[in-house]
Design a protein around this motif. Sequence first.
Motif, PDB file in Angstrom:
ATOM      1  N   ASP A  37     -43.297  16.148  85.878  1.00 22.61           N
ATOM      2  CA  ASP A  37     -43.376  15.413  87.140  1.00 22.61           C
ATOM      3  C   ASP A  37     -42.721  16.194  88.274  1.00 22.61           C
ATOM      4  O   ASP A  37     -43.248  16.274  89.383  1.00 22.61           O
ATOM      5  CB  ASP A  37     -42.695  14.045  86.990  1.00 22.61           C
ATOM      6  N   ALA A  38     -41.574  16.783  87.942  1.00 25.27           N
ATOM      7  CA  ALA A  38     -40.856  17.548  88.963  1.00 25.27           C
ATOM      8  C   ALA A  38     -41.678  18.761  89.411  1.00 25.27           C
ATOM      9  O   ALA A  38     -41.738  19.078  90.603  1.00 25.27           O
ATOM     10  CB  ALA A  38     -39.500  17.991  88.415  1.00 25.27           C
ATOM     11  N   VAL A  39     -42.328  19.434  88.450  1.00 27.62           N
ATOM     12  CA  VAL A  39     -43.120  20.623  88.792  1.00 27.62           C
ATOM     13  C   VAL A  39     -44.303  20.236  89.683  1.00 27.62           C
ATOM     14  O   VAL A  39     -44.673  20.967  90.607  1.00 27.62           O
ATOM     15  CB  VAL A  39     -43.591  21.360  87.522  1.00 27.62           C
ATOM     16  N   LYS A  40     -44.875  19.060  89.419  1.00 31.90           N
ATOM     17  CA  LYS A  40     -45.979  18.607  90.275  1.00 31.90           C
ATOM     18  C   LYS A  40     -45.515  18.460  91.726  1.00 31.90           C
ATOM     19  O   LYS A  40     -46.237  18.810  92.657  1.00 31.90           O
ATOM     20  CB  LYS A  40     -46.537  17.279  89.753  1.00 31.90           C
ATOM     21  N   ILE A  41     -44.310  17.945  91.896  1.00 34.29           N
ATOM     22  CA  ILE A  41     -43.761  17.807  93.251  1.00 34.29           C
ATOM     23  C   ILE A  41     -43.607  19.187  93.902  1.00 34.29           C
ATOM     24  O   ILE A  41     -43.925  19.383  95.077  1.00 34.29           O
ATOM     25  CB  ILE A  41     -42.398  17.073  93.207  1.00 34.29           C
ATOM     26  N   LEU A  42     -43.165  20.160  93.099  1.00 32.92           N
ATOM     27  CA  LEU A  42     -42.999  21.514  93.632  1.00 32.92           C
ATOM     28  C   LEU A  42     -44.344  22.114  94.045  1.00 32.92           C
ATOM     29  O   LEU A  42     -44.474  22.717  95.111  1.00 32.92           O
ATOM     30  CB  LEU A  42     -42.326  22.425  92.594  1.00 32.92           C
ATOM     31  N   LEU A  43     -45.349  21.942  93.192  1.00 29.44           N
ATOM     32  CA  LEU A  43     -46.680  22.482  93.502  1.00 29.44           C
ATOM     33  C   LEU A  43     -47.232  21.829  94.766  1.00 29.44           C
ATOM     34  O   LEU A  43     -47.810  22.500  95.627  1.00 29.44           O
ATOM     35  CB  LEU A  43     -47.634  22.251  92.323  1.00 29.44           C
ATOM     36  N   HIS A  44     -47.031  20.540  94.839  1.00 25.79           N
ATOM     37  CA  HIS A  44     -47.465  19.808  96.015  1.00 25.79           C
ATOM     38  C   HIS A  44     -46.776  20.358  97.263  1.00 25.79           C
ATOM     39  O   HIS A  44     -47.415  20.594  98.290  1.00 25.79           O
ATOM     40  CB  HIS A  44     -47.144  18.320  95.823  1.00 25.79           C
ATOM     41  N   GLY A  45     -45.494  20.591  97.143  1.00 27.94           N
ATOM     42  CA  GLY A  45     -44.717  21.144  98.257  1.00 27.94           C
ATOM     43  C   GLY A  45     -45.206  22.523  98.683  1.00 27.94           C
ATOM     44  O   GLY A  45     -45.022  22.938  99.833  1.00 27.94           O
ATOM     45  N   LEU A  46     -45.822  23.247  97.744  1.00 29.38           N
ATOM     46  CA  LEU A  46     -46.369  24.577  98.078  1.00 29.38           C
ATOM     47  C   LEU A  46     -47.742  24.475  98.725  1.00 29.38           C
ATOM     48  O   LEU A  46     -48.366  25.490  99.032  1.00 29.38           O
ATOM     49  CB  LEU A  46     -46.470  25.436  96.815  1.00 29.38           C
ATOM     50  N   GLY A  47     -48.211  23.239  98.882  1.00 32.52           N
ATOM     51  CA  GLY A  47     -49.528  23.045  99.484  1.00 32.52           C
ATOM     52  C   GLY A  47     -50.655  23.260  98.501  1.00 32.52           C
ATOM     53  O   GLY A  47     -51.788  23.550  98.880  1.00 32.52           O
ATOM     54  N   GLU A  48     -50.341  23.167  97.213  1.00 35.39           N
ATOM     55  CA  GLU A  48     -51.360  23.427  96.198  1.00 35.39           C
ATOM     56  C   GLU A  48     -52.027  22.126  95.745  1.00 35.39           C
ATOM     57  O   GLU A  48     -51.443  21.045  95.833  1.00 35.39           O
ATOM     58  CB  GLU A  48     -50.723  24.104  94.973  1.00 35.39           C
ATOM     59  N   ASP A  49     -53.226  22.268  95.228  1.00 36.27           N
ATOM     60  CA  ASP A  49     -53.940  21.153  94.618  1.00 36.27           C
ATOM     61  C   ASP A  49     -53.587  21.142  93.130  1.00 36.27           C
ATOM     62  O   ASP A  49     -54.048  21.993  92.374  1.00 36.27           O
ATOM     63  CB  ASP A  49     -55.448  21.356  94.815  1.00 36.27           C
ATOM     64  N   VAL A  50     -52.782  20.171  92.742  1.00 37.80           N
ATOM     65  CA  VAL A  50     -52.250  20.140  91.376  1.00 37.80           C
ATOM     66  C   VAL A  50     -53.364  19.997  90.344  1.00 37.80           C
ATOM     67  O   VAL A  50     -53.197  20.342  89.176  1.00 37.80           O
ATOM     68  CB  VAL A  50     -51.244  18.975  91.234  1.00 37.80           C
ATOM     69  N   VAL A 269     -35.129  22.930 104.159  1.00 32.07           N
ATOM     70  CA  VAL A 269     -35.703  22.894 102.827  1.00 32.07           C
ATOM     71  C   VAL A 269     -36.196  21.483 102.510  1.00 32.07           C
ATOM     72  O   VAL A 269     -35.536  20.495 102.818  1.00 32.07           O
ATOM     73  CB  VAL A 269     -34.641  23.354 101.804  1.00 32.07           C
ATOM     74  N   ASP A 270     -37.373  21.400 101.924  1.00 30.39           N
ATOM     75  CA  ASP A 270     -38.009  20.138 101.558  1.00 30.39           C
ATOM     76  C   ASP A 270     -37.136  19.374 100.562  1.00 30.39           C
ATOM     77  O   ASP A 270     -36.913  19.820  99.438  1.00 30.39           O
ATOM     78  CB  ASP A 270     -39.377  20.480 100.943  1.00 30.39           C
ATOM     79  N   GLN A 271     -36.657  18.219 100.972  1.00 33.78           N
ATOM     80  CA  GLN A 271     -35.696  17.488 100.136  1.00 33.78           C
ATOM     81  C   GLN A 271     -36.313  16.942  98.848  1.00 33.78           C
ATOM     82  O   GLN A 271     -35.659  16.892  97.813  1.00 33.78           O
ATOM     83  CB  GLN A 271     -35.032  16.350 100.921  1.00 33.78           C
ATOM     84  N   ALA A 272     -37.581  16.571  98.898  1.00 35.29           N
ATOM     85  CA  ALA A 272     -38.234  16.071  97.677  1.00 35.29           C
ATOM     86  C   ALA A 272     -38.289  17.179  96.629  1.00 35.29           C
ATOM     87  O   ALA A 272     -38.081  16.938  95.427  1.00 35.29           O
ATOM     88  CB  ALA A 272     -39.642  15.574  98.000  1.00 35.29           C
ATOM     89  N   MET A 273     -38.545  18.392  97.092  1.00 31.88           N
ATOM     90  CA  MET A 273     -38.596  19.524  96.167  1.00 31.88           C
ATOM     91  C   MET A 273     -37.211  19.801  95.580  1.00 31.88           C
ATOM     92  O   MET A 273     -37.061  20.066  94.384  1.00 31.88           O
ATOM     93  CB  MET A 273     -39.143  20.773  96.877  1.00 31.88           C
ATOM     94  N   VAL A 274     -36.192  19.744  96.437  1.00 30.24           N
ATOM     95  CA  VAL A 274     -34.823  19.978  95.963  1.00 30.24           C
ATOM     96  C   VAL A 274     -34.448  18.932  94.910  1.00 30.24           C
ATOM     97  O   VAL A 274     -33.896  19.258  93.857  1.00 30.24           O
ATOM     98  CB  VAL A 274     -33.827  19.962  97.149  1.00 30.24           C
ATOM     99  N   THR A 275     -34.777  17.696  95.178  1.00 34.57           N
ATOM    100  CA  THR A 275     -34.478  16.626  94.226  1.00 34.57           C
ATOM    101  C   THR A 275     -35.208  16.867  92.908  1.00 34.57           C
ATOM    102  O   THR A 275     -34.673  16.630  91.827  1.00 34.57           O
ATOM    103  CB  THR A 275     -34.901  15.259  94.812  1.00 34.57           C
ATOM    104  N   LEU A 304     -39.162  29.730  96.267  1.00 28.36           N
ATOM    105  CA  LEU A 304     -40.515  29.337  95.882  1.00 28.36           C
ATOM    106  C   LEU A 304     -41.419  29.233  97.106  1.00 28.36           C
ATOM    107  O   LEU A 304     -42.609  29.555  97.046  1.00 28.36           O
ATOM    108  CB  LEU A 304     -40.446  27.985  95.146  1.00 28.36           C
ATOM    109  N   MET A 305     -40.841  28.813  98.228  1.00 29.82           N
ATOM    110  CA  MET A 305     -41.646  28.615  99.435  1.00 29.82           C
ATOM    111  C   MET A 305     -42.219  29.925  99.985  1.00 29.82           C
ATOM    112  O   MET A 305     -43.112  29.908 100.828  1.00 29.82           O
ATOM    113  CB  MET A 305     -40.829  27.887 100.520  1.00 29.82           C
ATOM    114  N   ASN A 306     -41.694  31.073  99.479  1.00 27.52           N
ATOM    115  CA  ASN A 306     -42.331  32.359  99.793  1.00 27.52           C
ATOM    116  C   ASN A 306     -43.804  32.349  99.414  1.00 27.52           C
ATOM    117  O   ASN A 306     -44.602  33.105  99.952  1.00 27.52           O
ATOM    118  CB  ASN A 306     -41.659  33.492  98.994  1.00 27.52           C
ATOM    119  N   PHE A 307     -44.129  31.534  98.431  1.00 24.20           N
ATOM    120  CA  PHE A 307     -45.480  31.564  97.866  1.00 24.20           C
ATOM    121  C   PHE A 307     -46.323  30.388  98.319  1.00 24.20           C
ATOM    122  O   PHE A 307     -47.303  30.023  97.691  1.00 24.20           O
ATOM    123  CB  PHE A 307     -45.399  31.632  96.341  1.00 24.20           C
TER     124      PHE A 307
END
Lengths: 468, 468
Positions: A37-50, A269-275, A304-307
């Motif tokens: 679940d946490a990784v999905k939030i990270l992918l979402h934060g990267l602007g990716e389609d999970v 930094v995106d707080q949802a991603m940090v959490t 991660l936001m580099n990507f």
Amino acid sequence: MGALDEGHSCAELEKVVGLGCRERSFEEERETISIEDAVKILLHGLGEDVSREGLIKTPLRVAKALREGTRGYKQKVKDIVEGALFPEAGLDNVVGQAGGAGGLVVVRELNLFSYCESCLLPFQVKCHVGYVPSGKRVVGLSKLSRVADMFAKRLQEPKRLADEVCLALHHGIKPAGAAVMLQCLHIHFPNLESVFLKSNHKGWVKSLVCSGSGVFEDENAEAWSDFLSLLKFRGINVDRASMRNSSDQSWCPSQSHSGAKTSSKIEPVDQAMVTAVTSILRSLGENPLRKELVGTPARFVKWLMNFQNTNLEMKLSGFVFGRMDPVNTDGEASCKEKQMQSELEMPFWSQCEHHLLPFHGVVHIGYMGIEGLDPIGKSLLQSIVHFYGFKLQVQERLTRQIAETVTSFLGGDVIVVVEAAHTCMISRGIEKTGSSTATIAVLGRFATDSSVRALFLQNLPKPTVCEE
Amino acid sequence: MGALDEGHSCAELEKVVGLGCRERSFEEERETISIEDAVKILLHGLGEDVSREGLIKTPLRVAKALREGTRGYKQKVKDIVEGALFPEAGLDNVVGQAGGAGGLVVVRELNLFSYCESCLLPFQVKCHVGYVPSGKRVVGLSKLSRVADMFAKRLQEPKRLADEVCLALHHGIKPAGAAVMLQCLHIHFPNLESVFLKSNHKGWVKSLVCSGSGVFEDENAEAWSDFLSLLKFRGINVDRASMRNSSDQSWCPSQSHSGAKTSSKIEPVDQAMVTAVTSILRSLGENPLRKELVGTPARFVKWLMNFQNTNLEMKLSGFVFGRMDPVNTDGEASCKEKQMQSELEMPFWSQCEHHLLPFHGVVHIGYMGIEGLDPIGKSLLQSIVHFYGFKLQVQERLTRQIAETVTSFLGGDVIVVVEAAHTCMISRGIEKTGSSTATIAVLGRFATDSSVRALFLQNLPKPTVCEE
């Protein structure tokens, strides 16, 4: 309430019991699901389609890798060493220590990897362990490796890793002394901003640490000389001066980045991603409030936001298309004078979309042209490489995208070779240290004329990417 | 037949169900127990006391190692590759293949190990895999390693291993072609008889094999040139001539041994031990009647008997004690003229008693004496080394025993360094390729005077034991 009912209730019990005692599979475990679940939030934060095909299993892969890679939290030294201590009597009536009864035992060049507690990236460890037996007991040699690995499979920092392994061996084997020396190698990603400016970025940070107990407690002890002699003997040169390197300052490149005054304040930094990262730490059995971990989630997210999916989109597209036309017209006219030209060893940095782990290396490009590129052309090529690197990627796609893009100004005859080391090949379950991957894309003459292709491939320079 | 009875029967059911569905631990599994029993027969046949502390867990360790090392029998390519094929579209409107849509993908230097079907010893494999994607699909890079490892974790022979990996990749990924190249390294133990005569025994047998499908099916295909160029680029030099090496003749040294007419007919092989090895093959899921395996149990037993407990006892003891006295009297008188003498790089061959797997390397001996040894003395030292080597051993004990024995004619000031590579460190669970172990025994001045010890240790020659 007859026989039927009785049978029924037992069958139900069986079902319940059966379910209860069937071991929950890895995928079903709470910790796994929570990391996914946490990784999905990270992918979402990267602007990716999970849900795109390349990413759909990434959360599970990341969860597997992280849980495997930190399994040391669940292991105990006692379980490893117990039953592997063997009696080895020695001479009692002579001066000295013979072999098992006291002589130094050294195991060298154990290739391990660990996770950096400061940025969550894996780092490589070449581990050398020694001990001087006492109590007429020796330990099975493989246990030295297993104990070291147990502590490596946690979120670590080199010096603490060395200390923990040393202490564990000291308590587990009760030797006259234990010695641990680690040569650690941490990947050092350039900043997205700086990578376009600096061409001489060094891709690694090294750290040499050691730890000793008993006869090795004093760094000037004779026992260390013996230990170092036996390392030198295998070509591992460590002078005693470098042993005393204090590692007060964190070795992790992410620490120095965060100290810079540039972009950290501009881009919050995106707080949802940090959490999400904080919850991953908890799922791995760590305490996110431990002082060394407090800044880790924010640092990881920042890196991660580099990507991020759209980071460079605008910067590049105008540039490439602006230069496209002249070559296309020019090229056709002077076709016969074209010779093979090449641009070699352009560094690239990327992030494997299957494991969210870095891969990096060099790109070689060959093409048919009248003359080599001017400085602007070279810099454009390098920019294209970075553009496709700084994303969630797979090496094959990176290769293809570079090839397709450069045709717009290098013409239709292009070969692209990408040489890479994949962190996921080292730190995932397979742990293949030293393996490397090459991918090729060929267009036009490089696809049809094998002699042209061979000419290019056979003259590739030997790799200069340092892995030590 | 009241509530009580009903409750009772359910509780009993619960017990039964509970037991039934609790997974049997590895130690309790039938195959494990069966291998343990067989190993006990082998140890007994070697004249060993199965209940002595160093050996008591050996049967379980061997069972674990063998079952782990042959786990590939239970794996399926489909399970590995499934879900790891990713769509990667390429350009359709240009000549050529760009990256994921057709370009060559190569993963190099995957360190694996496998078990020789001819003698049951592990052999090292450096594996290089390549494929040309088709159908716009690429496979996750780590799967290439996992598929190769799956077939390596069986009883194998290099060429078949290459063919099986290639075929599996071809069916699993459905590429335009797959290529596999293996550089294999098999330990070559000397005969117990010959080791005392020949000093230049070569400790390794090498085999280079490859296998190709699709565009790699023809060994002269251009695709192979590209593949080889990308290997050369990483310093892996394979010329095309050597690719065509036929491997009709078995590469395993045990095959040539059994062909010799010497001792094989004099010493009949213990049938109980042969039957035990046959049952091990069956427990691993193999068919002992498979043609390549028919002679394996007898070959393994014959090799194992090199390490019989009492093999060399008589030959050596008279020799050593016969030379003991003169030095002792002589030595004391001319004490002051003694200088450090050394005998370096004496090869040794031994068998780890914890895993029944070989370890081997070199022994260095230093001592204080008036002059170096004469040829008889040198040969005696080497004989002592072999004497303690050809047994079930641990390296620490080997070191100590050599030190204790040589004092009887080299005097009381002795240092012994044993440098070894342990097959068990490579092929057991930890798979630490490249690690090496050193043990030291020090007596007399070498124990008390660290400068003398340092002088010896710092001048040890670099290892010449070839591992490639």
